[in-house]
Design a protein around this motif. Sequence first.
Motif, PDB file in Angstrom:
ATOM      1  N   ILE A  25      -6.142   0.315  -2.034  1.00 33.61           N
ATOM      2  CA  ILE A  25      -4.788  -0.045  -1.625  1.00 33.61           C
ATOM      3  C   ILE A  25      -4.696   0.046  -0.108  1.00 33.61           C
ATOM      4  N   ASN A  26      -4.067  -0.942   0.498  1.00 33.89           N
ATOM      5  CA  ASN A  26      -3.941  -0.969   1.949  1.00 33.89           C
ATOM      6  C   ASN A  26      -2.829  -0.010   2.384  1.00 33.89           C
ATOM      7  N   VAL A  27      -3.210   1.254   2.613  1.00 33.38           N
ATOM      8  CA  VAL A  27      -2.214   2.265   2.986  1.00 33.38           C
ATOM      9  C   VAL A  27      -1.612   1.940   4.348  1.00 33.38           C
ATOM     10  N   ASP A  28      -2.464   1.457   5.270  1.00 33.48           N
ATOM     11  CA  ASP A  28      -1.980   1.177   6.616  1.00 33.48           C
ATOM     12  C   ASP A  28      -0.824   0.188   6.595  1.00 33.48           C
ATOM     13  N   LEU A  29      -0.956  -0.836   5.721  1.00 32.55           N
ATOM     14  CA  LEU A  29       0.100  -1.844   5.635  1.00 32.55           C
ATOM     15  C   LEU A  29       1.398  -1.206   5.123  1.00 32.55           C
ATOM     16  N   ALA A  30       1.260  -0.340   4.118  1.00 32.85           N
ATOM     17  CA  ALA A  30       2.434   0.358   3.587  1.00 32.85           C
ATOM     18  C   ALA A  30       3.065   1.219   4.677  1.00 32.85           C
ATOM     19  N   LEU A  35       5.843  -0.560  -3.604  1.00 35.63           N
ATOM     20  CA  LEU A  35       5.698   0.020  -2.268  1.00 35.63           C
ATOM     21  C   LEU A  35       6.044   1.509  -2.309  1.00 35.63           C
ATOM     22  N   GLY A  36       7.099   1.829  -3.043  1.00 36.18           N
ATOM     23  CA  GLY A  36       7.503   3.229  -3.154  1.00 36.18           C
ATOM     24  C   GLY A  36       6.394   4.069  -3.758  1.00 36.18           C
ATOM     25  N   ALA A  37       5.750   3.546  -4.794  1.00 36.24           N
ATOM     26  CA  ALA A  37       4.668   4.290  -5.434  1.00 36.24           C
ATOM     27  C   ALA A  37       3.516   4.497  -4.456  1.00 36.24           C
ATOM     28  N   VAL A  38       3.192   3.439  -3.675  1.00 34.57           N
ATOM     29  CA  VAL A  38       2.102   3.559  -2.694  1.00 34.57           C
ATOM     30  C   VAL A  38       2.462   4.607  -1.657  1.00 34.57           C
ATOM     31  N   VAL A  39       3.729   4.595  -1.211  1.00 38.84           N
ATOM     32  CA  VAL A  39       4.150   5.551  -0.182  1.00 38.84           C
ATOM     33  C   VAL A  39       4.063   6.978  -0.725  1.00 38.84           C
ATOM     34  N   ARG A  40       4.555   7.181  -1.953  1.00 38.24           N
ATOM     35  CA  ARG A  40       4.507   8.531  -2.523  1.00 38.24           C
ATOM     36  C   ARG A  40       3.070   9.005  -2.649  1.00 38.24           C
ATOM     37  N   ALA A  41       2.210   8.106  -3.122  1.00 44.88           N
ATOM     38  CA  ALA A  41       0.799   8.478  -3.256  1.00 44.88           C
ATOM     39  C   ALA A  41       0.184   8.710  -1.889  1.00 44.88           C
ATOM     40  N   GLY A  42       0.604   7.883  -0.904  1.00 46.31           N
ATOM     41  CA  GLY A  42       0.039   7.994   0.440  1.00 46.31           C
ATOM     42  C   GLY A  42       0.404   9.313   1.098  1.00 46.31           C
ATOM     43  N   VAL A  43       1.604   9.786   0.844  1.00 49.67           N
ATOM     44  CA  VAL A  43       2.001  11.087   1.389  1.00 49.67           C
ATOM     45  C   VAL A  43       1.125  12.171   0.773  1.00 49.67           C
ATOM     46  N   MET A  66      -7.462   9.208  -0.755  1.00 49.49           N
ATOM     47  CA  MET A  66      -7.686   8.795  -2.135  1.00 49.49           C
ATOM     48  C   MET A  66      -7.051   7.440  -2.408  1.00 49.49           C
ATOM     49  N   VAL A  67      -5.846   7.232  -1.831  1.00 49.04           N
ATOM     50  CA  VAL A  67      -5.166   5.957  -2.070  1.00 49.04           C
ATOM     51  C   VAL A  67      -5.969   4.810  -1.474  1.00 49.04           C
ATOM     52  N   SER A  68      -6.511   4.999  -0.273  1.00 50.36           N
ATOM     53  CA  SER A  68      -7.316   3.908   0.302  1.00 50.36           C
ATOM     54  C   SER A  68      -8.575   3.697  -0.512  1.00 50.36           C
ATOM     55  N   ALA A  69      -9.121   4.778  -1.044  1.00 45.23           N
ATOM     56  CA  ALA A  69     -10.336   4.657  -1.851  1.00 45.23           C
ATOM     57  C   ALA A  69     -10.074   3.834  -3.109  1.00 45.23           C
TER      58      ALA A  69
END
Lengths: 293, 341
Positions: A188-193, A169-177, A182-185
């Motif tokens: 990965i479900n960014v919205d859920l994170a 989750l932390g990795a998704v959040v860091r990437a999402g910020v 790109m993360v959604s592409a």
Amino acid sequence: MNILDPTFFAIQFLNGLQLAALLFLLSIGLSVVFGLMNFVNLAHGTLYMLGAYLGLTAVNLFDSYWAALLLAPLGIALLGAVFYALLLKRLQKESPMKQVLVTFGLIFVGFDTVRMVWGALPQTIPAPDVFAGSVTVFGEIYPAYRLFIIGLGILVLLLLYFGLEKTRLGAVVRAGVDDPVMVSALGINVDLAFFAVFCLGCFLAGLAGVAAAPVFSLFPGMEMSVLILTLIVVVVGGPGSLWGAALGSLLIGMADTFGQVLFPEFASVTIYALMAVILLLRPHGLIPARVVR
Amino acid sequence: MIRDPLHTPLALALTLLALAVWWNADFFGHELLAEVAIFAIFAMSLDLMVGYAGMVSLGHAAFLAVGAYATAAMTVFLGWPASLAMLVAVVLSAGAAALVGLFAVRLSGVFFIMITLAIGQMFYAYFFKSRPFGGDNGMSGITRPDLGILGLDANDPVVFSAMMLLAALGVYLLLRVIVRSPFGHTLIAIHQNENRLRALGCPVQRYKLAVYVIAGTLGGLAGSLTAQHTGFISPDLAFWTVSGEVLIMVIVGGMGSLLGAASGAALVILMRHELSDENTWQLLGLPGVMSHYWQFVMGIFFVLVVLFAADGLYGRLTGLLMAARARLTPNRQREDGNVSR
């Protein structure tokens, strides 16, 4: 009163650290929501206040401070989830003005809800028995509970650090910020994170409310000054950044504590001035969450 | 731009309505009318910035406070006549707005909201702590202008509310001239596409600073008038929730329309007044104790307005009228559409 007197300095330093710990608990949620979702939640202070009052109810029901410290933040996280489902999804695509004004309206709703349910008179939660006494620090008596708040702040900082660095989750959040599109592409479900992070932020706001309750009294309106201080921390540190929130809390906590003691006339003014200057020079804060392009 | 067919008739209708209310008002009616007129000035000044230039400020209350405190300081400390104090207060507000604006207009979007909030709170913190201005107790004993030459007494609510209505009308006419001037059209263009204006060689920063100063000056005028109206001021005038409320007034009425902002101010003030009155609730068949929780209702109203009626009363009204006209004269409407394109 002399700043050079080491005992006085140490006590004020601890007071500043305690305020910084509370501000950190408050600002990290607001900061991540601001940095991650570009959403300014003015009702964050209201969550803090509701956390404190839910804690009061929990203490009255279960007669245990520790039950309150766990249950009240969970209640606030649940409230956050409802808020996310009802409003935040809809608001995320709107202009910052609409976000600010909707959450501004919610401040009034929260204020009167507290007055209706818990009354307008100041109330307090007693410190838990373990920390009810005082300890001797540098030859001065210091309340043990304040040291507990400092410890709680440091613990949460460490937990969040490891959560961000070591978990998925932390990795998704860091990437999402850094780049949500790109993360959604990548599937990965960014919205859920984001939803998880938002609820965690609400949880921490509630936690701050319960933790602060034995030190400050509870009253409708307690959220106002806290909200502005928290916003300042977020802007100074850098929206979306963990270490930014930590550094900002430390700076503002110390500036406020020492300022109130040393220059009571100007202390509050200088904090706002500091925020204005940092906004002008570094709009992305002292420790920006993403590379400023 | 399509010319707004509603504007002049509505302006006349609102003026007549205000006159009728003034004619029939009792003592408290005049007090309320004066408050509405003052906040109409305040809301219109913010609307120039938010609705026309697209600069959303959450610190406009700072200038309300500067105008009010300057008026108080000069009438109470120096014993100046209120009319002279008002003039100086307006000039001081302009100076304060120029100083703040120099920094604030460098930012935009959410960062502009944040910096105006921070600077506004800075003014609040200063007034709250300042001993000469009475700290959190504020100041009282502010006088009103001497209208002896006209044979009138400004302390008479009837006279004072008429003065405030005239002031609001004057500010409206002034802003109307500004909005319709090439300057005003440039503001709207900046709002719509700032980068294009910059590419065309327009000094966008300078325009934004000018708007900020005009809005701050008129905000200071509203502050001076409110100090004269209540005779008492406190740091609460500068608190950021006041800035939030006036922003809501502008939204309720309709951003980018001066009449909308003025009617939004009237609506919010009347709602606040009615909802905090026990009789209103009893009239609706609800317990009078609800009047203690009027902020709850206002808060929900704010949320609903921003979510579902962000084009405001004025926008809704214009939209309805346009639709009705289109239905009545379908052919002409199509021609109009072609011309405007």
